[in-house]
Design a protein around this motif. Structure first.
Motif, PDB file in Angstrom:
ATOM      1  N   PRO A   2       1.059  -1.325  -0.263  1.00  0.00           N
ATOM      2  CA  PRO A   2       0.206   0.171   0.265  1.00  0.00           C
ATOM      3  C   PRO A   2       0.865   1.139  -0.357  1.00  0.00           C
ATOM      4  O   PRO A   2       1.662   1.287   1.127  1.00  0.00           O
ATOM      5  CB  PRO A   2      -1.018   0.022   1.472  1.00  0.00           C
ATOM      6  N   LEU A   3       0.542   2.343  -0.861  1.00  0.00           N
ATOM      7  CA  LEU A   3       1.442   3.300  -1.169  1.00  0.00           C
ATOM      8  C   LEU A   3       1.559   4.779   0.055  1.00  0.00           C
ATOM      9  O   LEU A   3       2.369   5.041   0.370  1.00  0.00           O
ATOM     10  CB  LEU A   3       1.031   4.636  -2.119  1.00  0.00           C
ATOM     11  N   PRO A   4       0.104   4.666   0.643  1.00  0.00           N
ATOM     12  CA  PRO A   4       0.232   5.547   1.885  1.00  0.00           C
ATOM     13  C   PRO A   4       1.230   4.548   3.052  1.00  0.00           C
ATOM     14  O   PRO A   4       1.581   5.934   3.226  1.00  0.00           O
ATOM     15  CB  PRO A   4      -1.326   5.812   2.073  1.00  0.00           C
ATOM     16  N   LEU A   5       0.976   3.544   2.976  1.00  0.00           N
ATOM     17  CA  LEU A   5       1.758   2.776   3.969  1.00  0.00           C
ATOM     18  C   LEU A   5       3.526   3.415   3.938  1.00  0.00           C
ATOM     19  O   LEU A   5       4.640   3.849   4.799  1.00  0.00           O
ATOM     20  CB  LEU A   5       1.453   1.311   4.165  1.00  0.00           C
ATOM     21  N   LEU A   6       3.761   2.715   2.460  1.00  0.00           N
ATOM     22  CA  LEU A   6       4.809   2.952   2.548  1.00  0.00           C
ATOM     23  C   LEU A   6       5.992   5.463   2.675  1.00  0.00           C
ATOM     24  O   LEU A   6       6.488   5.225   3.137  1.00  0.00           O
ATOM     25  CB  LEU A   6       5.215   3.436   0.611  1.00  0.00           C
ATOM     26  N   PHE A   7       4.707   5.966   2.204  1.00  0.00           N
ATOM     27  CA  PHE A   7       4.854   6.793   2.446  1.00  0.00           C
ATOM     28  C   PHE A   7       4.974   7.474   4.174  1.00  0.00           C
ATOM     29  O   PHE A   7       5.992   7.900   4.390  1.00  0.00           O
ATOM     30  CB  PHE A   7       3.997   8.479   2.496  1.00  0.00           C
ATOM     31  N   ALA A   8       4.125   6.426   5.079  1.00  0.00           N
ATOM     32  CA  ALA A   8       3.953   6.739   6.336  1.00  0.00           C
ATOM     33  C   ALA A   8       5.549   6.078   7.138  1.00  0.00           C
ATOM     34  O   ALA A   8       6.455   7.040   8.133  1.00  0.00           O
ATOM     35  CB  ALA A   8       2.821   6.032   6.711  1.00  0.00           C
ATOM     36  N   LEU A   9       5.787   5.113   6.006  1.00  0.00           N
ATOM     37  CA  LEU A   9       7.343   4.632   6.494  1.00  0.00           C
ATOM     38  C   LEU A   9       8.803   5.714   6.800  1.00  0.00           C
ATOM     39  O   LEU A   9       9.561   5.533   7.331  1.00  0.00           O
ATOM     40  CB  LEU A   9       6.883   3.324   6.000  1.00  0.00           C
ATOM     41  N   LEU A 119       2.294   3.742  14.826  1.00  0.00           N
ATOM     42  CA  LEU A 119       0.907   3.594  15.833  1.00  0.00           C
ATOM     43  C   LEU A 119      -0.420   4.921  15.250  1.00  0.00           C
ATOM     44  O   LEU A 119      -1.260   4.074  15.144  1.00  0.00           O
ATOM     45  CB  LEU A 119       0.781   3.783  17.193  1.00  0.00           C
ATOM     46  N   PRO A 120       0.504   6.558  15.858  1.00  0.00           N
ATOM     47  CA  PRO A 120      -0.588   7.078  15.256  1.00  0.00           C
ATOM     48  C   PRO A 120      -1.288   7.050  14.195  1.00  0.00           C
ATOM     49  O   PRO A 120      -2.445   7.508  13.249  1.00  0.00           O
ATOM     50  CB  PRO A 120       0.185   8.480  15.339  1.00  0.00           C
ATOM     51  N   PHE A 121      -0.053   6.846  12.821  1.00  0.00           N
ATOM     52  CA  PHE A 121      -0.945   6.581  11.337  1.00  0.00           C
ATOM     53  C   PHE A 121      -1.862   5.566  11.560  1.00  0.00           C
ATOM     54  O   PHE A 121      -2.717   5.389  11.179  1.00  0.00           O
ATOM     55  CB  PHE A 121       0.690   6.197  10.682  1.00  0.00           C
ATOM     56  N   VAL A 122      -1.618   3.939  12.113  1.00  0.00           N
ATOM     57  CA  VAL A 122      -2.256   2.719  12.224  1.00  0.00           C
ATOM     58  C   VAL A 122      -3.636   3.800  12.231  1.00  0.00           C
ATOM     59  O   VAL A 122      -4.778   3.374  11.330  1.00  0.00           O
ATOM     60  CB  VAL A 122      -1.497   1.925  12.756  1.00  0.00           C
ATOM     61  N   LEU A 123      -3.660   3.786  13.750  1.00  0.00           N
ATOM     62  CA  LEU A 123      -5.142   4.262  14.155  1.00  0.00           C
ATOM     63  C   LEU A 123      -5.795   5.543  13.343  1.00  0.00           C
ATOM     64  O   LEU A 123      -7.049   5.557  13.484  1.00  0.00           O
ATOM     65  CB  LEU A 123      -5.263   5.301  15.802  1.00  0.00           C
TER      66      LEU A 123
END
Ligand code: ZN
Ligand code: ZN
Length: 491
Positions: A2-9, A119-123
Motif C-alpha cells: 500500500p502506497l500511503p503506508l510506504l509514505f508513512a514509513l 501507531l498514530p498513522f495506524v490509528l
C-alpha cells in the motif's frame, strides 16, 4: 504494498534527525499525546461525515450517480492525504519519536519502538475505514455484491491486508538498519542510505512476498468445479505452473487478482472473492491469463534485477548531485541551521530517487502491464484471426493446441473483464494510473490489435528492445559506479 503506508514509513523513519536524545517532561509528554489523539479524533469525524453524507445521498435519490462516485473517490483520496499530512505533523512538529522514547524509557526493543512510532498513522487509518464503511458498502451494493461484510469485519480485513504486510516489512527494515549501522556505519550516516535500503527491501519483498501474502491475507483454495477446471486446463495449455489457485477473502471489498512468487513451488495466483462473484467464468479466465502473462514474460524477475541494478544508478546520481547539494544546503542552512540543511539534503535525495523510480519504473511497468493484457487476450482467444464462431479451447478436453494469435472474441472478453474490474473498483476510464495507464487506452490498444498479427509482433519486439535497453543501462551504471569508485561514495 500500500502506497500511503510506504509514505508513512518514509515520514516516520526516513528523516530521523540524529543528535543527542533528551527526554521530555511529563507535562510535555501529556500535551503531545493529547494533541495526537485530537488529530486522530478529527480524522475519525471527517471520515464518518463523508461516509454518512454519501450513504444518505444514495438513500435519498435511490442510486449512486457518477458525479457522486467521483466526488466520493476524490474526497477519500483527500482524506488519505490529510492522514499523511497529520502524521507528518505528529512526527516532526510534535517530535513523536521523542515522545515514544521518553515514554518507553531506557533500553527499548527497536521493533516495539518503531511500532509505537507508527501507531498514530495506524490509528488514523483504522478510524477512517470505520467511518467510510457506510459509503463503501452502499457504493458496492449497486453491482450485485450482496454479501458485504459487517463493519467490524470490514475494518479487520482492511487492517489485516495492510498491517499483515507492514509487520514483516518493518522487521526486515529495522533488522536491516541495525545490520547496516553495525557493519557499515559510514553508509548509514549517508543520505543515500534510505533509497538503497528501499532497493534492497524491494528485492527482499519480491522474494518473500508469497510468504507475506499468505500470512497477511485470508485465502482459501479455489474449490473444485467448472471454474477451477477451466483455469487449470488453461494453465496447462499455456505451460504455466503454480502451487495453488486461491480465493482471496476481502469481504467483497476488492475486485482484483495477483500472482506472486517467481518460483513455481512458491507461486500462487490470488483471485479476490468479489472478482469471482461479479465476473463470468470467461472473464475470470481472461484475468487469470493476464496474471500468467506476468510470469510467462518473466516480469517479476526483471523487476528484481531492476531494483538491484538501480543501486548503480543511485550511486552515480549521488556522485553527481551531492557537491551542488552540499553547497546549496550550506547557503540556505549554513552552520547555524544544521537541521534545515539536513532536511534539504534528505528531501532532494528522496525527490531525485523518487523521480527516477516514477519515470523509469513507471514506464517499464506500464509496458509490462500491456504485455500481460495481450497475453490475457491470447489466453481466451481461439487463435483464428476471424471469429465467431469462436472455439472455447478450455471446454474441449484433449485439445492441447494453444492458439498463438488473438481473436476478436478473445479481445472482447478481455476488454469486458477489464471494464467490469474498473467499474466495480470505482475507477474512472480516462484517469491514468501510474502503473497501469488508463483503462480506456488499454482497451483501445487491444482493439487496435484485432486482425493484425504483425502489430502484435511489433509490440512484442518493442518491449523486448526496451528490456535490453534498460538492462544495458543498469549494467553499465553498475560497472561505471564500480570503476569510478562512486560506490565508495555510498559507504
Ligand atoms: Zn498486471
Ligand atoms: Zn475466437
Amino acid at each position: 504494498m500500500p502506497l500511503p503506508l510506504l509514505f508513512a514509513l518514509f515520514l516516520a523513519f526516513g528523516l530521523e534527525s540524529a543528535g543527542p536524545f533528551n527526554p521530555l517532561t511529563q507535562a510535555e509528554l501529556g500535551s503531545r499525546a493529547t494533541a495526537a489523539l485530537g488529530l486522530v479524533a478529527l480524522v475519525s469525524l471527517a471520515s464518518m461525515g463523508l461516509g454518512l453524507w454519501v450513504s444518505t445521498r444514495v438513500a435519498r435519490t435511490g442510486h449512486a450517480s457518477n458525479a457522486l462516485r467521483r466526488g466520493y473517490s476524490r474526497s477519500a483520496r483527500i482524506l488519505e492525504i490529510s492522514i499523511l499530512v497529520s502524521f507528518s505533523v505528529i512526527i516532526h512538529e510534535w517530535q513523536w519519536p521523542r515522545v515514544v522514547r521518553t515514554a518507553l524509557g531506557a533500553g527499548p526493543v527497536a521493533v516495539v519502538e518503531e511500532a509505537l512510532i507508527l501507531l498514530p498513522f495506524v490509528l488514523m487509518q483504522l478510524v477512517s475505514w470505520w467511518g467510510l464503511y457506510p459509503a463503501e458498502k452502499i457504493l458496492r451494493s449497486g453491482f450485485g455484491v450482496t454479501r458485504t461484510a459487517g463493519r467490524g469485519r470490514y475494518v479487520l480485513l482492511r487492517a489485516r491486508q495492510t498491517l499483515g504486510l507492514v509487520l514483516p516489512v518493518l522487521v526486515v527494515f529495522s533488522l536491516g538498519q541495525d545490520l547496516v549501522s553495525r557493519q557499515w556505519p559510514e553508509l548509514s550516516a549517508s543520505a543515500w542510505a534510505l533509497p538503497i535500503e528501499v532497493c534492497l527491501m524491494g528485492v527482499l519483498v519480491l522474494v518473500l512476498s508469497p510468504l507475506f501474502i499468505r500470512l497477511a491475507w485470508p485465502t482459501r483454495p479455489l474449490p473444485h468445479g467448472p471454474l477451477r477446471e477451466r483455469l487449470e486446463h488453461q494453465a496447462q495449455r499455456l505451460g504455466f505452473r503454480c502451487s495453488d489457485i486461491l480465493i482471496w477473502d476481502t469481504g467483497q471489498a476488492v475486485v482484483n487478482a495477483c500472482v506472486t512468487g517467481s518460483l513455481p513451488r512458491f507461486r500462487y495466483v490470488l483471485l479476490s472473492d468479489a472478482l469471482i462473484d461479479c465476473l463470468n467464468d470467461h472473464e475470470i479466465a481472461a484475468v487469470f491469463g493476464h496474471e500468467i502473462g506476468h510470469i510467462a514474460h518473466r516480469h517479476l524477475l526483471f523487476f528484481g534485477f531492476f531494483f538491484l541494478g538501480s543501486l548503480g544508478v543511485l550511486a552515480l546520481m549521488g556522485e553527481a548531485i551531492d557537491p551542488p547539494l552540499l553547497a546549496l544546503s550550506n547557503v540556505l542552512g549554513g552552520q547555524s541551521h544544521p537541521v534545515l540543511g539536513m532536511i534539504i539534503q534528505a528531501a532532494t535525495v528522496l525527490l531525485t530517487a523518487g523521480l527516477y523510480f516514477l519515470v523509469v519504473f513507471g514506464h517499464v511497468s506500464r509496458r509490462f502491464e500491456r504485455q500481460a493484457d495481450v497475453f490475457g487476450c491470447r489466453a481466451v482467444s481461439c487463435g483464428q484471426v476471424e471469429c465467431p464462431p469462436h472455439l472455447d479451447l478450455d471446454r474441449q478436453p484433449g485439445r492441447e493446441s494453444s492458439g498463438s494469435g488473438l481473436c476478436p472474441v478473445g479481445i472482447r472478453i478481455f476488454a469486458n473483464a477489464l471494464t467490469n474490474v474498473a467499474t466495480l473498483n470505482g475507477m474512472e476510464f480516462k484517469t491514468r494510473s501510474w502503473r497501469h495507464g488508463s483503462i480506456a487506452r488499454r482497451i483501445a490498444f487491444l482493439e487496435g490489435l484485432e486482425g493484425k498479427p504483425e502489430a502484435v509482433n511489433r509490440f512484442q519486439s518493442d518491449v523486448s528492445r526496451l528490456r535490453v535497453v534498460v538492462a544495458v543501462g543498469l549494467i553499465s551504471a553498475v560497472l561505471i559506479a564500480l570503476a569510478t569508485g562512486s560506490v565508495d561514495h555510498l559507504r
